[in-house]
Design an enzyme around this catalytic site. Structure first.
Site, short mmCIF file in Angstrom:
data_model
loop_
_atom_site.label_atom_id
_atom_site.label_comp_id
_atom_site.label_asym_id
_atom_site.label_seq_id
_atom_site.Cartn_x
_atom_site.Cartn_y
_atom_site.Cartn_z
N LYS A 1 27.70 -11.20 5.19
CA LYS A 1 28.08 -11.49 3.80
C LYS A 1 26.94 -12.25 3.12
CE LYS A 1 31.88 -13.60 1.10
NZ LYS A 1 33.05 -14.48 1.13
N SER B 1 36.95 -12.53 -1.48
CA SER B 1 35.60 -12.26 -1.90
C SER B 1 34.77 -11.48 -0.87
CB SER B 1 34.90 -13.58 -2.19
OG SER B 1 34.73 -14.34 -1.00
N SER C 1 39.55 -15.38 1.36
CA SER C 1 38.46 -14.42 1.18
C SER C 1 38.08 -13.60 2.40
CB SER C 1 37.21 -15.14 0.67
OG SER C 1 37.33 -15.39 -0.71
#
Lengths: 490, 487
Positions: free
Chosen positions: B78, B155, B179
């Site tokens: 990420k 996210s 997330s």
């Protein structure tokens, strides 16, 4: 005009009468730590711009602060030396504001729960009196970086070396009533910090600076509105700034105006303060507990351990000097002002006359160092050598007068006094027969004065003593000369 | 090729170790898969050459017999994790050309254990969002989309989409209010948010420091256990990192849950949650019962405050954490006449709408006059929420809840921020309490979209959480592959 001359320190004469100053100080003391408060970067000065900057100091993404234990120790030590409450749990808060030399966009400080709470210190005033000043709190915080606006016509440069350096903010209660008291307070705090080694106290280099909160009132009235004078870095400026700020406030109030609470700067060239920002422009710092740091917690036993490492502090040392060494209060306060002084003194006075040592140190040594512009720590005369000189005087090996010459020699050659006395043959003559020979010579050469003396001019005795001493090249024991002269002149 | 993509992490690990496959082969298969699925937009920075170099190095180590636990396993990262000399943007324009000179602790742990870095994965800007739509470089598409592009959740939307589309064997994510778990649920994969303090936050772009926690997104519970084994660990560079040993999580995979008590909180089934989810939730309860667990209804009365509390605390911390993006030292700068103008232009253009909205909310709730009513009150309620959990965990071992109130929604469908925030309703409470939570896929709803179920455990009880999650996983036996996945 006469009225003004009769004013006590801290009083301002206005048209409506005498005004009293109310002063509170915030001292920012840089902790003598090798590394910064929350990063491993070096905290030393003098290096090239931006050379002591870690990723944490530069606030790179994802960087986190880790508390420096040494700095916490110094804050606790200082708290103990200020007779203050030590808070075993304290919290770091973020003080948020934007500035180019504040990389994180916030300063890590302590707002609601400081590491040290209330305390007090006793300060010595010039008139010999003492007064107690309350300490409100002491907290740990980070220093900001430095903005350089004079390096480029349109740009500002930023140096982050100072960013994140550990500071202790020591906040006094509004107990100070004159610029002189403020000066004495700073001096005392500085002295304590240097004793315990928490801060080098170097005001020129900015390791110690003060913000002064000043207001005026008629005696007995409630506190007036205060103004804060930022960032004063010498005791002289602190005294000047407070005096001029108090006078400014009195002028405004007496002209029917009101004091606006604001932050002001002291202009060293004009000796006056000027507005920096008003309360309306004041930042909303949006303090909140720093979620990157756990509350700072330590045990009673750890505090006790630190207490055990505290050196003897100026107040107790002073008492000891007066009681055990028989020196005056005044001399004692001069000697305890700096730890280096008192360390020197204690070594020099070891086994010799303490009072004489103090006199010699304060008058002769301090005088000579000042004249030659030599730093105390670089003194060519060591404590051990000064003690030796005192011993020579006390034992009557040399006279006080000869001792001064020997001392001057020591300042230049760094030799020991015994060595100098031996080389130059300066031993005091305490042999009756030798002295009598000199007395006989002086009497026979000054028959007229002898007649006058015997006729009642007692004061002439000094003349004879002087002559004998001169003849002995100062080596004759003055006491003995005196005694033998008196006998010879009967 | 498809054979290689069919291997989950645990199987690949074995095949690599037995030298049935090489890391270079496996990595190439994934690089091809990334190309095939590139329209999903999961990757924002592909590290093809670097990945192959790492893979070669892993093969050498395997041959030398010095392989780490993740040796040769290609994973995606990420973009919230700072990666040394590899662009790290947090999906924000303000960091569009930022190359860290350092490696985050969590990713360093992974490389130390032999993992191969495929590239950086898209996410919501600064991890603020529940749909991956706030990313500066645009949407990520859920690989389960049929005709209409669906959101992968957020996210960690890029991470979830990459794993679900088989263009990464596993991925790292960060979870602040859901997330990891919500996108895992939307994409039909496993997402594990560890206990706060389990993984170091050092080197992860901070969103909300008291909530942020890194964790894995994987195909299976077993894969999650393997990944977290490597990611977790005490780090003296993070003061909030827990100095606690974590046992080998894989040794808990097959532990029986017989006699374990599963709490069913009544507060998690009230609001308008989809019927399909309710039905899968009930099935999941039955599965655990069948596996010998005791089902106990419980109540966490302060749950309804969790979302408002979260949307005060997280923005408050974010408003301060994001102050460093000021154009002075790194990242985007918009030149201007004065410092204040430079700040305004830089931050105005560098931050997207959602990030600006949260900075403004955060600044507001911390400002003088509002601090007590918002931030301080929120902190107090956060404590009550934590106490709810503490009390409940005196009587039960785990909590079972739906992961999300709905399955994946259409991209662009939720324009109203408040509706969007409601997505986090089941994940936020555990975040506020710092507890570990895992979302695992249990089936598909009527629209053919994955349904995720969440299990929450007490602080630092990841080992037993793995046991119960693995038990549920086996019962649910979810084995459908997203149609957008590489074949």
């Amino acid at each position: 005009m006469n009225d003004t001359l009769n004013l006590k320190p801290g009083q301002v004469k206005g048209d409506t009468g005498i005004w009293e100053m109310v002063i509170g100080l915030e001292i920012h003391a840089q902790i003598s730590s090798k590394s910064k408060l929350f990063s491993g970067a070096s905290a030393s000065f003098g290096s090239d711009a931006n050379s002591s900057v870690s990723l944490v100091d530069a606030a790179m993404p994802g960087m986190l602060p880790v508390i420096n234990k040494f700095c916490v120790e110094q804050a606790v030590k200082t708290g103990l030396a200020l007779n203050a409450q030590i808070n075993n749990t304290s919290v770091f808060d973020r003080k948020n504001y934007f500035y180019a030399d504040l990389p994180q966009g916030y300063q890590i400080s302590q707002f609601t729960k400081p590491i040290v709470g209330e305390g007090e210190i006793v300060i010595d005033l010039d008139d010999g009196n003492q007064t107690t000043i309350g300490i409100e709190r002491l907290h740990l915080e980070q220093d900001a970086g430095k903005s350089l606006h004079d390096q480029h016509p349109t740009k500002s440069f930023i140096d982050l070396n100072r960013t994140g350096v550990a500071l202790m903010e020591i906040v006094s209660k509004p107990d100070i009533r004159s610029p002189q008291e403020a000066g004495a307070y700073v001096k005392k705090i500085r002295s304590i910090l240097r004793y315990i080694g928490a801060c080098d106290g170097n005001m020129e280099e900015g390791s110690l600076r003060a913000d002064c909160n000043v207001s005026v009132r008629k005696q007995g009235d409630a506190f007036g509105t205060r103004c804060e004078i930022k960032n004063l870095n010498s005791i002289r400026f602190i005294i000047q700034a407070i005096q001029s700020e108090a006078e400014r406030q009195v002028d405004i109030i007496e002209a029917g105006g009101k004091i606006k609470q604001e932050t002001r700067l002291f202009d060293t060239s004009t000796g006056e303060t000027r507005s920096m920002r008003s309360k309306e422009d004041a930042h909303d710092y949006r303090y909140f507990p720093d979620p990157d740091l756990l509350p700072l917690e330590f045990s009673d036993s750890w505090v006790k351990e630190i207490k055990g490492t505290l050196p003897e502090l100026p107040d107790t040392l002073k008492k000891r000097l007066v009681n055990d060494y028989g020196i005056t209060d005044y001399d004692a306060s001069i000697l305890v002002e700096e730890k280096d002084f008192v360390d020197f003194y204690l070594e020099a006075a070891n086994g010799v006359d303490g009072k004489l040592t103090a006199n010699w140190m304060i008058t002769e040594l301090f005088g000579a160092l000042k004249k030659e512009n030599i730093m105390f720590l670089n003194s060519p005369v060591t404590p051990q050598k000064l003690g030796e000189l005192i011993a020579l005087i006390s034992k009557g090996v040399i006279s006080g007068k000869i001792a001064k010459d020997v001392f001057s020699d020591m300042m230049v050659t760094k030799k020991s006094p015994s060595e100098i006395v031996k080389e130059k043959g300066l031993e005091q003559v305490s042999d009756d027969k030798a002295i009598m020979k000199l007395i006989d010579k002086v009497i026979s050469e000054n028959q007229d004065k002898v007649k006058d003396y015997l006729g009642g001019k007692d004061k002439l005795l000094g003349f004879f003593v002087g002559q004998v001493m001169k003849l002995s090249q100062g080596k004759a024991n003055p006491g003995l000369v005196n005694k033998l002269l008196k006998e010879s002149l009967k | 090729m498809s054979d290689l993509l069919n291997l989950d992490l645990s199987s690949a690990q074995k095949s690599l170790k037995n030298r049935e496959i090489s890391s270079v082969e496996l990595t190439k298969a994934y690089l091809d898969a990334i190309e095939k699925t590139s329209s999903l937009g999961a990757y924002i920075d592909l590290q093809k050459d670097y990945a192959l170099e790492m893979a070669k190095n892993s093969d050498k180590k395997i041959n030398q017999g010095v392989a780490g636990p993740l040796e040769g396993i290609p994973i995606g990262v990420k973009d919230m994790f700072c990666t040394k000399d590899i662009k790290t943007t947090a999906s924000s324009k303000i960091l569009e050309n930022f190359y860290p000179t350092y490696e985050s602790t969590v990713t360093q742990n992974l490389w130390n254990d032999g993992a191969v870095m495929l590239g950086k994965l898209s996410c919501d800007e600064f991890a603020m969002g529940s749909s991956n739509e706030t990313a500066a470089k645009g949407n990520v598409i859920n690989p389960w989309s049929k005709t209409i592009p669906m959101s992968p959740g957020g996210s960690s939307g890029g991470s979830a989409a990459a794993v679900a589309s088989r263009s990464a064997l596993a991925a790292t994510g960060t979870d602040t209010g859901g997330s990891i778990r919500q996108p895992a649920a939307f994409c039909g994969i496993t997402g594990l948010k560890p206990t706060y303090g389990r993984c170091s936050r050092w080197g992860i772009v901070a969103f909300s420091s008291s909530l942020d926690q890194a964790g894995p997104l994987t195909r299976t519970v077993s894969d999650a256990a393997i990944m977290l084994n490597s990611m977790a660990g005490y780090d003296n560079k993070d003061s909030t990192s827990a100095n606690l040993e974590m046992p080998d999580l894989t040794s808990y995979l097959d532990k029986s849950i017989k006699g374990k008590k599963i709490g069913i909180p009544k507060e998690y089934t009230q609001d308008g949650i989809s019927e399909d989810i309710v039905s899968f939730y009930e099935t999941s309860i039955q599965f655990l019962k069948d596996s010998g667990a005791e089902i106990i209804p419980v109540s966490l009365p302060h749950t309804k405050y969790a979302l408002p509390v979260y949307y005060i605390i997280a923005p408050a911390e974010a408003s301060s954490n994001l102050a460093r993006y000021d154009g002075v030292r790194y990242g985007t700068r918009k030149e201007a006449e004065s410092l204040d103008d430079m700040y305004e232009l830089t931050r105005g253009e560098g931050f997207g709408d959602e990030v600006q909205r949260r900075i403004m909310i955060g600044t507001y709730v911390l400002s003088s006059g509002y601090y007590d009513a918002y931030y301080l009150k929120a902190q107090k309620v956060r404590r009550l929420i934590k106490e709810d959990f503490d009390n409940t965990f005196e009587n039960v071992d785990f909590l079972l809840t739906p992961s999300t109130p709905s399955t994946a929604f259409e991209l662009g469908q939720k324009q109203d921020p408040l509706t969007m925030y409601l997505n986090d309703i089941f994940t936020v409470p555990a975040s506020l309490a710092g507890l570990p939570g895992i979302s695992i896929p249990v089936g598909l709803d009527k629209a053919g979209l994955p349904v995720g179920i969440q299990l929450i455990a007490n602080s630092f009880d990841e080992p037993n959480l793995i046991s119960v999650a693995h038990t549920l996983e086996k019962s649910a036996n979810f084995n459908v592959i997203a149609q957008g996945a590489a074949k």
